[in-house]
Design an enzyme around this catalytic site. Structure first.
Site, mmCIF file in Angstrom:
data_model
loop_
_atom_site.group_PDB
_atom_site.id
_atom_site.type_symbol
_atom_site.label_atom_id
_atom_site.label_comp_id
_atom_site.label_asym_id
_atom_site.label_seq_id
_atom_site.Cartn_x
_atom_site.Cartn_y
_atom_site.Cartn_z
ATOM 1 N N LYS A 278 0.789 -1.257 0.103
ATOM 2 C CA LYS A 278 -0.016 -0.056 0.050
ATOM 3 C C LYS A 278 0.850 1.296 -0.069
ATOM 4 C CE LYS A 278 -3.928 -1.580 2.933
ATOM 5 N NZ LYS A 278 -4.974 -1.464 1.552
ATOM 6 N N ARG A 352 -10.202 -11.444 2.558
ATOM 7 C CA ARG A 352 -10.913 -12.446 2.146
ATOM 8 C C ARG A 352 -10.292 -13.934 2.370
ATOM 9 N NH1 ARG A 352 -11.722 -9.666 -3.558
ATOM 10 N NH2 ARG A 352 -11.370 -7.872 -2.079
HETATM 11 N N1 BES Z 1 -7.919 -3.397 4.599
HETATM 12 C C1 BES Z 1 -8.213 -3.174 3.190
HETATM 13 C C2 BES Z 1 -9.296 -2.507 2.961
HETATM 14 C C3 BES Z 1 -9.659 -1.059 3.806
HETATM 15 C C4 BES Z 1 -9.565 0.009 2.899
HETATM 16 C C5 BES Z 1 -10.084 -1.197 4.965
HETATM 17 C C6 BES Z 1 -9.838 1.181 3.452
HETATM 18 C C7 BES Z 1 -10.320 0.073 5.768
HETATM 19 C C8 BES Z 1 -10.033 1.226 4.788
HETATM 20 C C9 BES Z 1 -8.103 -4.576 2.303
HETATM 21 O O1 BES Z 1 -7.412 -5.507 2.737
HETATM 22 C C10 BES Z 1 -7.726 -3.876 1.106
HETATM 23 O O2 BES Z 1 -6.722 -3.916 0.770
HETATM 24 N N2 BES Z 1 -8.513 -4.158 0.023
HETATM 25 C C11 BES Z 1 -8.105 -3.866 -1.417
HETATM 26 C C12 BES Z 1 -8.640 -4.874 -2.360
HETATM 27 C C13 BES Z 1 -8.301 -4.998 -3.657
HETATM 28 C C14 BES Z 1 -6.585 -5.011 -3.670
HETATM 29 C C15 BES Z 1 -8.940 -5.697 -4.558
HETATM 30 C C16 BES Z 1 -8.673 -2.443 -1.640
HETATM 31 O O3 BES Z 1 -9.892 -2.126 -1.044
HETATM 32 O O4 BES Z 1 -8.216 -1.846 -2.348
HETATM 33 ZN ZN ZN Z 2 -5.352 -5.418 2.030
#
Ligand code: BES
Ligand code: ZN
Ligand code: ZN
Length: 500
Positions: A278, A352
């Site tokens: 990230k 997931r």
């Molecule tokens: N933990 C994050 C989602 C999240 C985003 C929680 C903002 C709280 C605030 C999750 O694990 C994630 O990174 N999801 C990705 C999924 C994508 C790579 C398909 C996302 O939402 O970008």
């Molecule tokens: Zn994530």
């Protein structure tokens, strides 16, 4: 906070603060008129100056008011009487609690003798008030030398009744148990990842289990391997912190045929994104990625304290998503416990992967109805904003029950569709499914992924990515962990009769 009920008159109560909720355009009659008279018309003057109209969340302070025994008076607006709801009451009461807890107090009195009840019963209001003051007076300032908020040691709720009924007394107990749950979830979310990692989270869960008489079970690395949880384990591989799966069981009834409600939480104690790392701004708040697991722990604690006549299991999948040398890689194919193979196309879609194995394990433990809670997707925040929980389900009747519980608890949740054609988006060329669904509909494709692991059992997925963590303060709530959905889960357990 020690909360007591009394029939004391507002102007005679001995307290650091007297808090009086008033509706918009408030008529000066009844107990409010009595208070106004004691103040020598102080409220009348405030009203005629138009400085305070009773709008939702509006506040006015009268320091050292002559005519009152209390040292300070706080009026808090409730907004229009016709629009009073659990949410508006919570906002007003939490606003009051936050306003007065910025400095140390000893005794706070809250007058409920002068308020319109509308559709509310007095015990319900007493429950909401107890909870709102316990939650609103607690900060996220865990490591500040000078705390921003100070807990309120004594709350005295003033009622017209001289002798509060047993029902009113038990409303205090319910409010207290719910608030302690909310505050537990908030504290765990607010703790940094250096303090809150899979083992330390499991230790917190064990302490809750011991205090509440719950059965505690923990699966460590070898047990997770034995169970074939290749999906959860793959996420944990990039971290030096070993994973844990914690299961708490609460048997509140021995009724034959009583169904088991399973609450499943995503407990990613830090989400760096893994190798699909990230950017800094997105990673900044990722200590909050265990909010689903914290909500489950907090709700099970509250349900057990309230001795609700239900059977509940709480499952918490605890891992840290990091980038170590053994971290899972793009293109890896994972073997989940359910036998479904998963191609990894983004290591940041890790929640997931954790939930897949935990949901499958919940079914093995005999879950009849499932609710999972997860800070799962940024896409859900894009769809619904930061304040609303996304609900997705394979069973409309069960989803309606969960949404009704959210409404009764005053928490905003909104259902997203689960049309069959979304399944196409998570197909993989090399494995059964892949862990991302492409650019669009990300909250739903994540839910579609989870659906593969619940084998047609009634299941609701609650995506709390938006509301679980607040980036800044609002008058009615502190920034940081919010404890969202704890109230809803307690409400759900209260309404859960075994069958939908
Ligand atoms: N933990 C994050 C989602 C999240 C985003 C929680 C903002 C709280 C605030 C999750 O694990 C994630 O990174 N999801 C990705 C999924 C994508 C790579 C398909 C996302 O939402 O970008
Ligand atoms: Zn994530
Ligand atoms: Zn995550």
């Amino acid at each position: 906070m020690k909360t007591s009920l009394s029939g004391q008159l507002p102007h005679l109560v001995e307290a650091d603060w007297l808090v009086v909720p008033v509706p918009e355009g408030f008529p000066l009659d009844g107990a409010l008129a009595q208070l106004d008279e004691a103040l020598g018309g102080g409220i009348t003057r405030l009203k005629s100056l138009n400085d305070f109209q009773g709008k939702g969340g509006e506040t006015a302070v009268l320091p050292a008011p002559s005519g009152l025994v209390a040292r300070r008076l706080l009026l808090v607006g409730l907004g229009s009487v016709s629009k009073l709801s659990v949410a508006t009451w919570n906002r007003a009461l939490q606003t009051a609690a936050r306003a007065i807890s910025s400095r140390a107090t000893d005794r706070v009195a809250l007058s409920l003798s002068s308020v319109p009840l509308g559709n509310f019963t007095l015990p319900h209001l007493v429950q909401l008030a107890t909870a709102a003051f316990e939650v609103g007076s607690r900060g996220q300032d865990l490591f500040k030398s000078e705390p921003k908020r100070r807990p309120i040691p004594h709350l005295e709720i003033l009622l017209s009744e001289q002798n509060p009924s047993a029902e009113l007394q038990s409303a205090v107990t319910v409010g207290q148990a719910i608030a302690e749950g909310v505050n537990l979830a908030r504290r765990l979310v607010n703790l940094p990842a250096e303090a809150m990692y899979p083992e330390s989270f499991a230790a917190e869960a064990r302490a809750v289990a011991e205090a509440c008489g719950l059965t505690y079970k923990v699966l460590e690395q070898p047990a997770l391997e034995q169970e074939g949880m290749g999906s959860l384990l793959a996420v944990a591989r990039g971290s030096d912190r070993p994973p844990r799966l914690v299961v708490l069981s609460y048997e509140g009834t021995t009724e034959p045929g009583a169904k088991v409600l399973a609450l499943v939480g995503k407990g990613v104690t830090f989400d760096s994104g893994g190798l699909s790392l990230k950017p800094n701004d997105s990673m900044l708040t990722m200590k909050c990625d265990m909010a689903g697991a914290a909500t489950v722990l907090a709700a099970v604690q509250a349900i057990a304290r309230l001795k609700l006549p239900v059977r509940v299991i709480g499952l918490m999948g605890l891992v840290e998503n990091m980038t170590g040398g053994r971290a899972m890689k793009l293109g890896d194919v994972l073997h989940s416990r359910a036998g479904v193979t998963i191609e990894v196309q983004n290591t940041d879609a890790e929640g997931r992967l954790v939930l897949a194995d935990v949901l499958d394990y919940a079914l093995t433990l005999g879950a009849d109805y499932l609710v999972d809670l997860a800070t799962l997707t940024g896409a859900c925040v894009v769809a619904l904003g930061e304040e609303v929980v996304g609900a997705m389900s394979n069973n409309q009747a069960w989803c309606d029950r969960v949404l009704a519980a959210a409404q009764a608890a005053g928490e905003d949740a909104w259902q997203l569709p689960m049309f069959a054609h979304y399944d196409e988006l998570i197909k993989s060329d090399i494995a059964d499914i892949r862990n991302v669904g492409g650019r669009w509909g990300g909250a739903i494709t994540a839910a579609k992924f989870l659906e593969r692991f619940v084998r047609d059992k009634p299941w609701v997925h609650l995506d709390i990515a938006g509301p679980a963590f607040a980036s800044s303060d609002k008058p009615h709530r502190e920034g940081g962990g919010t404890g969202v959905m704890v109230r809803t889960l307690v409400e759900l357990a209260r309404s859960f009769q075994g069958e939908v």
